[in-house]
Design a protein around this motif. Structure first.
Motif, PDB file in Angstrom:
ATOM      1  N   ARG A  63       0.805 -49.262 -20.235  1.00 53.41           N
ATOM      2  CA  ARG A  63       1.002 -48.869 -21.630  1.00 53.41           C
ATOM      3  C   ARG A  63       0.922 -47.348 -21.766  1.00 53.41           C
ATOM      4  O   ARG A  63       0.329 -46.658 -20.951  1.00 53.41           O
ATOM      5  CB  ARG A  63      -0.040 -49.548 -22.520  1.00 53.41           C
TER       6      ARG A  63
ATOM      7  N   VAL B 262      -5.466 -57.116 -28.662  1.00 51.89           N
ATOM      8  CA  VAL B 262      -5.894 -58.136 -27.703  1.00 51.89           C
ATOM      9  C   VAL B 262      -7.187 -57.717 -27.022  1.00 51.89           C
ATOM     10  O   VAL B 262      -8.092 -58.537 -26.809  1.00 51.89           O
ATOM     11  CB  VAL B 262      -4.787 -58.381 -26.650  1.00 51.89           C
TER      12      VAL B 262
ATOM     13  N   GLU C 129      -7.110 -62.186 -20.404  1.00 47.37           N
ATOM     14  CA  GLU C 129      -6.239 -61.144 -19.858  1.00 47.37           C
ATOM     15  C   GLU C 129      -5.963 -61.425 -18.386  1.00 47.37           C
ATOM     16  O   GLU C 129      -6.877 -61.742 -17.618  1.00 47.37           O
ATOM     17  CB  GLU C 129      -6.891 -59.765 -19.998  1.00 47.37           C
TER      18      GLU C 129
ATOM     19  N   SER D 294      -3.263 -62.611 -31.538  1.00 49.54           N
ATOM     20  CA  SER D 294      -2.498 -61.448 -31.091  1.00 49.54           C
ATOM     21  C   SER D 294      -2.152 -61.604 -29.615  1.00 49.54           C
ATOM     22  O   SER D 294      -2.830 -62.323 -28.869  1.00 49.54           O
ATOM     23  CB  SER D 294      -3.290 -60.155 -31.317  1.00 49.54           C
ATOM     24  N   TRP D 295      -1.094 -60.937 -29.185  1.00 45.03           N
ATOM     25  CA  TRP D 295      -0.656 -61.015 -27.796  1.00 45.03           C
ATOM     26  C   TRP D 295      -0.168 -59.642 -27.345  1.00 45.03           C
ATOM     27  O   TRP D 295       0.180 -58.777 -28.166  1.00 45.03           O
ATOM     28  CB  TRP D 295       0.452 -62.054 -27.625  1.00 45.03           C
ATOM     29  N   SER D 296      -0.134 -59.452 -26.051  1.00 43.12           N
ATOM     30  CA  SER D 296       0.415 -58.220 -25.492  1.00 43.12           C
ATOM     31  C   SER D 296       0.895 -58.487 -24.075  1.00 43.12           C
ATOM     32  O   SER D 296       0.370 -59.362 -23.372  1.00 43.12           O
ATOM     33  CB  SER D 296      -0.634 -57.099 -25.473  1.00 43.12           C
TER      34      SER D 296
ATOM     35  N   SER E 159       6.055 -52.043 -22.743  1.00 41.40           N
ATOM     36  CA  SER E 159       5.004 -52.910 -23.280  1.00 41.40           C
ATOM     37  C   SER E 159       5.416 -53.403 -24.656  1.00 41.40           C
ATOM     38  O   SER E 159       6.257 -52.810 -25.338  1.00 41.40           O
ATOM     39  CB  SER E 159       3.664 -52.166 -23.371  1.00 41.40           C
TER      40      SER E 159
ATOM     41  N   GLY F 133       3.539 -55.888 -28.097  1.00 37.51           N
ATOM     42  CA  GLY F 133       2.338 -56.577 -28.546  1.00 37.51           C
ATOM     43  C   GLY F 133       2.217 -56.582 -30.054  1.00 37.51           C
ATOM     44  O   GLY F 133       3.053 -56.028 -30.785  1.00 37.51           O
ATOM     45  N   THR F 134       1.159 -57.237 -30.521  1.00 37.33           N
ATOM     46  CA  THR F 134       0.883 -57.348 -31.951  1.00 37.33           C
ATOM     47  C   THR F 134      -0.535 -56.862 -32.224  1.00 37.33           C
ATOM     48  O   THR F 134      -1.382 -56.804 -31.336  1.00 37.33           O
ATOM     49  CB  THR F 134       1.033 -58.796 -32.436  1.00 37.33           C
TER      50      THR F 134
ATOM     51  N   ARG G  64       3.668 -55.074 -35.229  1.00 37.81           N
ATOM     52  CA  ARG G  64       4.355 -55.431 -33.993  1.00 37.81           C
ATOM     53  C   ARG G  64       4.908 -54.158 -33.385  1.00 37.81           C
ATOM     54  O   ARG G  64       5.461 -53.322 -34.098  1.00 37.81           O
ATOM     55  CB  ARG G  64       5.504 -56.423 -34.252  1.00 37.81           C
TER      56      ARG G  64
END
Length: 617
Positions: free
Chosen positions: A47, A135, A357, A384-386, A403, A405-406, A434
């Motif tokens: 990231r 996350v 993770e 949430s996700w990433s 990358s 994610g939220t 997002r």
């Protein structure tokens, strides 16, 4: 920003690739980031991120965290006078950036950290993670994370300190000790900054007085169990000027008027932790309790109190070996957090969370993926996700990364229940973000160039607005708030004695109705240079920062949003080793004495000069 601009920016790097010979890669010092549930080596982190080290802070004369952050891509700092600064990442609001000090939330019971020239005397490094980080870090990390890491004990015994004079005075002292079983570090710092007249009317200076103490330590209780603790205390008194009474202002010059006002803040942060290693290092477990408490007041009025308590459990499993060197790593987090604030004494915010993770380190490919579920008592649950990946291109000096994610931001106590002359709105919904980014790092023989394109979209953005009756309150905007931009960072060892750095951010941040977001500059650029002189005993550095396209609301007349004048500021710093252990320092802030504003109505600091001494043994 149009999509074509994004593709052109990324494509600008690639035409040069065919002419690249096989240069030796630019070797970076090993840096480990707090970017995952367990630390991640910076060269494998996928990231977007930036790191400012202690060496860079000293070489460039960066006296405050705010000054250090101003030089980074994707980060903007807006100051309402010298003592109240907010930091935004990628166009998000200030409370979308989670600020940590040694992994502990920097503000207790609140959602937006206010910087007040936080000193760098005891800081080892500053990590900035850009893009949704919920996350790993939960609510209020939807825009990014700033983790400020203080001095830790190194092998053996060390001690030192510093003094500085110039528009006030500052001093610090520290001592560390580390043996075979554990270590202890203690640092003290104080600064009396005379400041400047925030109103710009030629009135009295608005100063700042800070006191900070930090102690941390750890010990190996057994061969497989290590325990530790950290405690930090901050006390702050600051002066500030007043808004024109009775809404009599007609322009920027009359909006802020000279006044003998002051505020106080008292902060206490601490953590206790224990970490155990089992199954020949294939399993590590960590239990940590954190507390962050703040007390604030203005003009000896009623004191406001806020507190955040967090209990965390983390288990790490090396799927193919020891956790420390596994190529496949699985992390599990269970967390419980509770916030309280005296502005709403009958209300509590409590959240229980679990996160998972997975990290893989393959041949040239690094992957990080995570999932988190938050069970929130005050609001609806949120998942949430990433996912992120970086790839070192074989036989080429290029690393590609991307990358997505939220993130989630809960409404603050002030937004929900009011305060500071506003009316709360208990029906507010959390903001949801997002984000996606794509980046490339070009590894030069003596340097590194990084370019990142990002796009984020915020839903249910909370705005501050004036009601028909003339009061101020908060509401969710309908639709999505889009943000898109490009970040560039470069550093180059031009010669054995000259190092160069550059950064640039282009940001297009809008509200759902297409109007521009305030206090987010469209263009922000920085240049830095550090020259070693006198056979390495001396060092001279300069920083230039240019900002344009910065809009803000004028709180007078018809409350229009207007663009502030562009500005360019130059700072200088120098150091000379009087002995192997003692160094003389000097710095000049705002060398050309430019007058500018980051917020309508507030003046900026003019030119000031400082000299000092640093010592370490």
């Amino acid at each position: 920003m149009r999509r074509s601009l994004s593709l052109l920016a990324l494509g600008a790097v690639f035409p040069a690739l065919p002419v690249l010979a096989e240069p030796q890669p630019f070797l970076l010092d090993e840096i480990v980031l707090s970017g995952g549930l367990t630390p991640v080596p910076a060269d494998g982190y996928a990231r977007a991120h930036s790191v400012i080290t202690r060496d860079e802070i000293e070489a460039r004369g960066l006296a405050s965290v705010e000054d250090a952050l101003r030089a980074l891509p994707g980060v903007s700092v807006s100051t309402s006078g010298g003592s109240l600064s907010q930091v935004r990442i990628r166009g998000g609001e200030a409370n979308h950036t989670l600020v940590l000090i040694d992994g502990i939330e920097a503000s207790g019971g609140t959602d937006s950290h206010i910087f007040s020239r936080l000193g760098t005397e005891d800081i080892e490094r500053i990590e900035v993670l850009r893009g949704p980080q919920s996350v790993i870090y939960g609510s209020n990390a939807s825009g990014g994370v700033i983790n400020i890491i203080t001095r830790r004990a190194e092998p053996g015994r060390g001690h030192g300190g510093s003094v500085e004079v110039g528009n006030g005075a500052a001093g610090s002292a520290w001592v560390t000790q580390r043996g075979d079983r554990g270590g202890l570090a203690l640092s003290l710092a104080a600064r009396n900054d005379r400041g400047f007249d925030q109103s710009g009317d030629g009135g009295g200076k608005d100063g700042l007085d800070t006191r900070t103490a930090t102690i941390s330590g750890d010990i190996a209780a057994t061969e497989t169990l290590r325990v530790g603790a950290i405690l930090r205390r901050e006390r702050l008194r600051y002066d500030y000027d007043a808004e024109n009474p009775d809404w009599a202002a007609t322009d920027a010059d009359s909006y802020i008027v000279d006044a003998p006002l002051f505020g106080r803040r008292d902060g206490l942060r601490g953590a206790l932790w224990a970490e155990h290693e089992g199954f020949d290092g294939r399993l590590t477990q960590r239990l940590q309790w954190q507390q962050s408490r703040d007390r604030t007041s203005e003009n000896d009025g009623p004191q406001r109190r806020g507190e955040t308590r967090t209990l965390k459990y983390r288990a790490s499993v090396g799927l193919d070996g020891r956790v420390s060197d596994a190529r496949h790593l699985l992390n599990l987090l269970a967390e419980r957090q509770r916030d309280t604030n005296s502005m709403a004494p009958d209300q509590r915010r409590q959240m229980n969370s679990v996160a998972l993770e997975y990290r893989a380190t393959l041949d040239g490919l690094d992957v990080q993926a995570g999932l988190r579920h938050d069970d929130n008592r005050a609001f609806g649950d949120f998942t949430s996700w990433s996912i992120a990946a970086s790839w070192q291109v074989p036989d080429m000096p290029l690393r590609l990364r991307g990358s997505a994610g939220t993130g989630l931001v809960n409404p603050s106590f002030t937004e929900l229940f009011g305060g500071f002359g506003t009316i709360g709105n208990p029906d507010l919904r959390p903001e949801q973000n997002r984000g996606v980014d794509l980046g490339v790092e070009w590894q030069l023989p003596q340097g590194l160039v990084g370019l990142t394109w990002f796009r984020e979209s915020l839903e249910d953005e909370i705005e501050f607005f004036r009601t028909p009756s003339g009061d101020f309150s908060y509401r969710n905007q309908s639709g999505r708030s889009p943000r898109e931009g490009v970040e560039i960072a470069a550093r180059l060892d031009a010669t054995e004695t000259l190092s160069l750095g550059a950064s640039y951010t282009y940001l297009d941040a809008k509200n759902p109705d297409g109007s521009v977001e305030v206090r987010r500059p469209r263009h922000e650029a920085g240049l830095s240079a550090t020259l070693s002189v006198l056979d390495g005993r001396g060092q001279v550095s300069g920083d230039l920062r240019h900002v344009s396209g910065l809009s803000d609301t004028q709180f007078w007349g018809s409350f229009e949003t207007r663009e502030l004048p562009a500005y360019t500021v130059v700072n200088l710093a120098a150091g000379y080793d009087l002995t192997p252990n003692v160094r003389a320092t000097a710095r000049v802030v705002n060398l050309f004495d430019r007058s500018y504003s980051e917020v309508w109505g507030y003046a900026s600091q003019g030119r000031s000069a400082h000299i000092g001494l640093q010592a370490r043994w």
